[in-house]
Design an enzyme around this catalytic site. Structure first.
Site, PDB file in Angstrom:
ATOM      1  N   GLY A 125      -2.755   4.552   0.197  1.00 10.74           N
ATOM      2  CA  GLY A 125      -1.624   5.217   0.758  1.00 10.74           C
ATOM      3  C   GLY A 125      -1.714   5.734   2.136  1.00 10.74           C
ATOM      4  N   LEU A 126      -2.835   5.169   2.984  1.00 12.23           N
ATOM      5  CA  LEU A 126      -3.300   5.701   4.189  1.00 12.23           C
ATOM      6  C   LEU A 126      -2.621   4.666   5.099  1.00 12.23           C
ATOM      7  CD1 LEU A 126      -6.814   7.015   3.665  1.00 12.23           C
ATOM      8  CD2 LEU A 126      -4.680   8.248   3.368  1.00 12.23           C
ATOM      9  N   ASP A 145       5.073   5.171   8.981  1.00 14.53           N
ATOM     10  CA  ASP A 145       3.563   4.458   9.111  1.00 14.53           C
ATOM     11  C   ASP A 145       3.567   4.331  10.436  1.00 14.53           C
ATOM     12  OD1 ASP A 145       4.071   5.367   6.389  1.00 14.53           O
ATOM     13  OD2 ASP A 145       3.509   3.384   5.635  1.00 14.53           O
ATOM     14  N   TYR A 181       9.226   0.313  -5.156  1.00 15.87           N
ATOM     15  CA  TYR A 181       9.477   1.140  -3.569  1.00 15.87           C
ATOM     16  C   TYR A 181      10.836   0.751  -3.178  1.00 15.87           C
ATOM     17  CZ  TYR A 181       9.189   2.550   1.005  1.00 15.87           C
ATOM     18  OH  TYR A 181       9.608   2.949   2.281  1.00 15.87           O
TER      19      TYR A 181
HETATM   20  C1  GLA Z   1       5.397   4.007   2.621  1.00 18.16           C
HETATM   21  C2  GLA Z   1       6.328   3.597   3.634  1.00 18.16           C
HETATM   22  C3  GLA Z   1       6.801   4.563   4.505  1.00 18.16           C
HETATM   23  C4  GLA Z   1       7.580   5.777   3.553  1.00 18.16           C
HETATM   24  C5  GLA Z   1       6.493   6.383   2.664  1.00 18.16           C
HETATM   25  C6  GLA Z   1       7.034   7.433   1.719  1.00 18.16           C
HETATM   26  O1  GLA Z   1       4.086   4.577   3.376  1.00 18.16           O
HETATM   27  O2  GLA Z   1       5.733   2.633   4.453  1.00 18.16           O
HETATM   28  O3  GLA Z   1       8.070   4.051   5.406  1.00 18.16           O
HETATM   29  O4  GLA Z   1       8.812   5.709   3.206  1.00 18.16           O
HETATM   30  O5  GLA Z   1       5.978   5.231   1.710  1.00 18.16           O
HETATM   31  O6  GLA Z   1       7.167   8.519   2.559  1.00 18.16           O
END
Ligand code: GLA
Length: 381
Positions: free
Chosen positions: A120-121, A169, A219
């Site tokens: 998640g990075l 991101d 997602y």
């Molecule tokens: C992922 C997506 C981002 C954002 C996050 C949740 O990292 O790439 O665009 O939606 O999830 O905040």
């Protein structure tokens, strides 16, 4: 990392490469708000991607991934994406620059990274941003503006990787600045740097090392729920372009018209948009207790309303609460990955030790611990 990349470049392609880098990101608060036109509050980190690149005078791209120990070649006129997931990011960035009438010529590249994948990075955003930045520098005299570079990465995810992500991101890895978080209004593109030096506290990530296979389709489903809720509200309030424009009361008005699931998703998002603003205000007063409390509220929302947490992350969050950690929550898209924790210095060692020990006992594998430093984003070295 730089020496290793240059040595491999020399072995494969010879001399004369330029080196570019970009970063992964954390997000203090503002999760799943970006594609809803809300606020996010990320910062680039000291884990990133680095690439050595040199134009090769052909219309072919040769990229070698040191971490996968694999080389891929594609032609710039080709429409079919490569088989390897990692190469799709580079391919997609090239295609997206070309679509915008930017210039891309053939090049050779070697890259490597230290952003843990699936944590998640945003290792993928770091990869996209490195190549988008480099292509802009090498072939376009840096004429493509930085926001467009971020959009190039985002479109790569949409069009070549099947994730309908927001802009957070890629924005973070392009715009990141040492020591500063950035509050971005994802609807208007306005952003502000906030120096982040929480005196007396540390930020630590605890990686559950859980990765869910169906994360990208889940997602995309969350995003659809939000769009359905926004569409229902818009019938009564035409000014609602994105869900983040809606007042909580307006959501209640459509409760009977949308599914219970869509309602809960929207309830979370509307609350989260406000929490980002509250956290920024609290930071300006050095009020870390409020920052932390908001993080716990976000976790609750992500877990119960948005349903993107999992047993392992809920366990870490609950343990943090029990140990009086100031703030803790699941970070990023969810469905596995890390919790981000704001911990008082004096509690740090005992919290980390206990979390590792109890997590390992319960789940049979150890979590990983990352100490992050807020760092620069995309750059030429
Ligand atoms: C992922 C997506 C981002 C954002 C996050 C949740 O990292 O790439 O665009 O939606 O999830 O905040």
């Amino acid at each position: 990392m730089k020496d290793k990349i240059l040595a491999k470049f020399k072995a494969l392609f010879g001399e004369g490469a330029q080196v570019y880098a970009s970063a992964g990101r954390i997000n203090l608060i503002g999760e799943h708000t970006d594609y809803n036109g809300g606020y996010v509050f990320p910062g680039a980190i000291n884990f990133g991607i680095m690439a050595a690149i040199r134009p090769n005078g052909t219309d072919k791209v040769n990229v070698f991934s040191l971490d996968f120990d694999e080389k891929v070649q594609f032609g710039l006129q080709e429409e079919d994406k490569p088989e390897q997931q990692w190469a799709r990011y580079v391919f997609g960035v090239c295609r997206e620059v070309l679509k915008r009438d930017g210039k891309v010529e053939g090049f050779d590249a070697v890259f490597s990274g230290d952003v843990p994948a699936g944590a998640g990075l945003s290792s993928s955003a770091a990869l996209e941003s490195t190549f988008a930045f480099a292509i802009n520098d090498l072939f376009n005299n840096n004429k493509i503006d930085k926001f467009e570079l971020a959009r190039i990465g985002q479109s790569t995810e949409h069009n070549y990787c099947g994730v309908k992500c927001g802009i957070m991101d890629q924005f973070a890895s392009i715009f990141g600045k040492h020591g500063a978080l950035m509050r971005l209004n994802c609807k208007t593109g306005e952003y502000k740097y906030f120096p982040f030096h929480p005196d007396g506290y540390r930020v630590v990530l605890i990686d559950s090392c859980v990765k869910h296979e169906l994360a990208s389709s889940a997602y995309n489903k969350r995003r659809e729920s939000c769009e359905k809720a926004a569409a229902a509200i818009r019938k009564n309030h035409p000014e609602v372009e994105f869900l983040s424009d809606a007042k909580r009361l307006w959501l209640d008005e459509v409760r009977e018209e949308i599914s219970q699931e869509d309602f809960l998703r929207a309830e979370y998002v509307i609350g989260e948009v406000q929490r980002v603003l509250d956290v920024c205000d609290a930071l300006e007063r050095d009020d870390y207790e409020t920052v932390g409390e908001m993080m716990y509220q976000t976790h609750f929302g992500l877990s119960r309303l948005y349903e993107v947490s999992c047993e392992e992350l809920d366990f870490l969050n609950k343990l943090a609460r029990k140990m009086d950690v100031t703030g803790s929550r699941v970070m990023g898209g969810g469905f596995g990955g890390c919790t981000i924790n704001l911990v008082k210095n004096e509690l740090y060692d005992v919290f980390v030790d206990t979390a590792v020990k109890e997590f390992t006992q319960k789940f049979g594998h150890a979590p990983k611990v990352y100490n992050v430093v807020i760092s620069d984003g995309a750059r030429k070295l």
